[in-house]
Design a protein around this motif. Structure first.
Motif, short mmCIF file in Angstrom:
data_model
loop_
_atom_site.label_atom_id
_atom_site.label_comp_id
_atom_site.label_asym_id
_atom_site.label_seq_id
_atom_site.Cartn_x
_atom_site.Cartn_y
_atom_site.Cartn_z
N PHE A 8 0.84 -1.20 0.00
CA PHE A 8 0.00 0.00 0.00
C PHE A 8 0.88 1.25 0.00
O PHE A 8 1.93 1.27 0.66
N TYR A 9 0.44 2.27 -0.71
CA TYR A 9 1.18 3.52 -0.81
C TYR A 9 0.18 4.67 -0.76
O TYR A 9 -0.78 4.68 -1.52
N GLU A 10 0.42 5.62 0.13
CA GLU A 10 -0.43 6.81 0.20
C GLU A 10 0.36 7.99 -0.36
O GLU A 10 1.38 8.36 0.19
N PRO A 11 -0.11 8.56 -1.47
CA PRO A 11 0.61 9.68 -2.08
C PRO A 11 0.68 10.88 -1.15
O PRO A 11 -0.23 11.12 -0.35
N LEU A 17 -0.77 11.57 -8.96
CA LEU A 17 -1.15 10.17 -8.80
C LEU A 17 -0.31 9.26 -9.68
O LEU A 17 0.06 8.16 -9.27
N SER A 18 0.03 9.71 -10.88
CA SER A 18 0.86 8.89 -11.76
C SER A 18 2.24 8.65 -11.13
O SER A 18 2.77 7.53 -11.20
N SER A 41 3.40 5.13 -19.08
CA SER A 41 2.66 5.52 -20.29
C SER A 41 2.47 4.35 -21.26
O SER A 41 1.66 4.46 -22.19
N ASN A 42 3.16 3.25 -21.04
CA ASN A 42 2.92 2.06 -21.87
C ASN A 42 1.61 1.37 -21.51
O ASN A 42 1.09 0.59 -22.30
N ASP A 47 -1.65 11.56 -17.66
CA ASP A 47 -2.37 12.82 -17.46
C ASP A 47 -3.82 12.56 -17.04
O ASP A 47 -4.34 13.23 -16.15
N ALA A 48 -4.45 11.59 -17.66
CA ALA A 48 -5.83 11.25 -17.29
C ALA A 48 -5.87 10.69 -15.86
O ALA A 48 -6.76 11.04 -15.08
#
Length: 89
Positions: A8-11, A17-18, A41-42, A47-48
């Motif tokens: 788990f990782y909390e930004p 988010l990316s 990006s693969n 961005d979305a």
């Protein structure tokens, strides 16, 4: 069949988010974030992804497969995203 390990990782408050997903995948695989071979990006539009959880009152879940993982992003009780990585390595 390989074991699945959860991470788990909390930004951070201002962390995109990316970036959080890339960091979480690297940490789950015990890799340096700059040296890992996976490129976000693969698999997903970064961005979305960054725009999805901007409104902290959203209650949503996003799940996708990337770099031998299942990445799941859910909003916590405050609407902040939490990244869960299930490593399949």
């Amino acid at each position: 069949m390989r074991d699945t390990q959860e991470f788990f990782y909390e930004p951070g408050e201002d962390e995109p988010l990316s970036t959080a997903v890339v960091t979480a995948v690297a940490e789950a695989h015990h890799e340096d974030v700059l040296e890992q071979e996976w490129v976000i990006s693969n698999d997903i539009n970064a961005d979305a992804l960054d725009g999805l959880f901007q409104e902290n009152n959203l209650k949503m879940t996003l799940q996708f497969e990337a770099d031998s993982t299942t990445a799941t992003i859910v909003a916590d009780k405050n609407g902040d995203p939490v990244v869960k990585i299930e490593s399949h390595r």
